[in-house]
Motif scaffolding. Structure first.
Motif, short mmCIF file in Angstrom:
data_model
loop_
_atom_site.label_atom_id
_atom_site.label_comp_id
_atom_site.label_asym_id
_atom_site.label_seq_id
_atom_site.Cartn_x
_atom_site.Cartn_y
_atom_site.Cartn_z
N ASP A 194 0.68 -1.15 0.31
CA ASP A 194 -0.34 -0.53 0.12
C ASP A 194 0.93 1.15 -0.13
O ASP A 194 1.80 1.86 0.90
CB ASP A 194 -1.03 -0.07 1.17
N PHE A 195 0.96 1.65 -1.10
CA PHE A 195 1.61 2.87 -1.55
C PHE A 195 1.39 4.33 -0.59
O PHE A 195 2.48 4.86 0.28
CB PHE A 195 2.37 3.48 -2.72
N ARG A 196 0.17 3.87 -0.35
CA ARG A 196 -0.16 5.10 0.29
C ARG A 196 0.00 5.18 1.81
O ARG A 196 -0.05 6.63 2.59
CB ARG A 196 -1.95 5.49 0.49
N ALA A 197 0.85 3.48 2.88
CA ALA A 197 1.08 4.07 4.45
C ALA A 197 2.90 3.58 4.26
O ALA A 197 2.93 3.15 5.61
CB ALA A 197 0.07 2.42 4.03
N THR B 140 9.40 6.26 4.50
CA THR B 140 10.20 6.32 3.78
C THR B 140 11.06 5.37 3.46
O THR B 140 11.06 4.83 4.75
CB THR B 140 11.41 7.53 4.35
#
Length: 395
Positions: free
Chosen positions: A295-298, A301
């Motif tokens: 989940d790239f939104r979560a 870095t």
């Protein structure tokens, strides 16, 4: 359209890779069936696997464990034949009824079975990096002569394979280098002077991956990455100088290929071994692995660092042995297996693992290697030297 089932042998079915392989297979009963399983000593888990997958054969490492399993299978009404002979692993890896072999036995013990599968022209899913580290060009020659289909299962090598052109003939022409990522293990930020106090339980507590104890210790020393550098050299046919290692603690990018135009292609995914296993089983197609999607939104870095020799003195040994006479990679692998076993048994300190590896390389020289027999003899010589060095160390 009906797809013919692949018949799969799983070498090392009770280890972490073997368990994950069976989990993927269980999710696709229309595509795969288990032909044979092997294990060392875990008879209870092997019994459970046999009850679920009903293989034709089950191989145990010793006669006592084989007898225990055979009796349990008989009591449960299962007709699985239990074997323990010295050539049993080679038999279940090369049987003409087998399509695919998952090679997941840890250490040099899996080399002979891998060679048998290669000579028999199987689809060989290689999770046992030692087959290449010890076998080297001898193993690759068996793959070519047998017409085997060699697919890497280590997450890093699978990532490289997925990031390369489909045509191997284009690899050398287009690639500048490959970049293997490493988590850095549990001690990458720990003061080097305190590494002498590391306990086996601490070394086996990997921050990202669930692995066996030996592999977890290798990750903590980054000897696993040294072995992966050697493996990559043989898998992809690149010069050692074209292989780099970078620390990526989040284990999201599993490895990268940098092309000659400076473009970088990477494979990303959750740190779950079922992803490369599913890719190997289904290649060139893809199937559900059962792993959680990114989940790239979560995502936090992603960071990168250069490994330092103070924390990880064993990593540079990879390039050293690749530039040394053929067979030297087998010496390093044997020494490391002895050293890690001694550490896990609390006979040497964590920081002495490198001393054993370094001392063995300085003691044992590879001579002319003509085949697997020469490699196994060299392996035995290196283990004897490493055992002597281990016995002379004081903790």
């Amino acid at each position: 359209m009906t797809v013919q089932k692949q018949r799969v042998t799983v070498l090392g079915s009770t280890g972490s890779v073997g368990v994950n392989t069976l989990d993927v297979i269980a999710g696709h009963p229309d595509r795969f069936e288990v032909f044979a399983l092997s294990a060392a000593t875990q008879t209870d888990l092997m019994l459970a696997q046999c009850l679920r997958f009903k293989p034709s054969y089950a191989v145990m490492a010793s006669a006592p464990h084989a007898r225990i399993l055979a009796q349990s299978l008989k009591e449960n009404g299962l007709s699985t034949q239990v074997l323990h002979a010295s050539d049993a692993l080679e038999m279940i890896a090369s049987d003409e009824r087998v399509d695919t072999v998952m090679a997941a036995i840890v250490g040099a013990a899996g080399l002979a079975a891998c060679m048998a599968a290669a000579r028999a022209g199987k689809r060989l899913l290689l999770a046992n990096k030692e087959a290449l580290v010890v076998g080297g060009e001898v193993f690759m020659q068996a793959v070519r002569e047998g017409g085997a289909q060699l697919l890497p299962i280590d997450s890093e090598h699978s990532a490289i394979f997925q990031s390369l052109p489909e045509d191997p003939a284009a690899w050398l022409e287009r690639i500048d280098k490959i970049i293997l990522t490493a988590s850095g293990g549990p001690f990458r930020t720990r003061a080097p002077a305190t590494l002498r106090d590391v306990t086996p339980d601490e070394a086996c507590a990997h921050p990202n991956w669930v692995m066996g104890r030996k592999i977890s210790v290798d990750s903590a020393t980054m000897m696993n990455k040294a072995l992966e550098v050697i493996e990559a050299r043989y898998l992809f046919g690149l010069a050692p100088a074209q292989i780099e290692v970078v620390i990526h603690p989040q284990s999201i990018i599993h490895s990268m290929v940098q092309y000659r135009d400076t473009s970088v292609v990477a494979q990303l995914g959750t740190p779950d071994m079922r992803v490369p296993i599913a890719y190997g089983l289904a290649w060139p197609g893809r199937i559900s692995s059962g792993a959680q999607a990114l989940d790239f939104r979560a995502l936090a870095t992603m960071t990168f660092a250069v490994p330092d020799n103070e924390h990880f003195p064993g990593l540079p040994l990879a390039w050293e042995v690749l530039d040394a006479p053929v067979g030297t990679t087998a010496v390093l692998n044997a020494a490391n297996e002895v050293a890690v076993a001694a550490f896990l048994e609390k006979r040497i300190r964590f920081d002495q693992i490198h001393a054993v590896n370094r001392g063995t390389l300085d003691t044992v020289s590879a001579s002319e290697i003509r085949g697997i027999g020469d490699l196994l003899a060299l392996d035995a010589q290196a283990r004897a030297a490493a055992t002597r060095i281990t016995g002379n160390l004081t903790t």
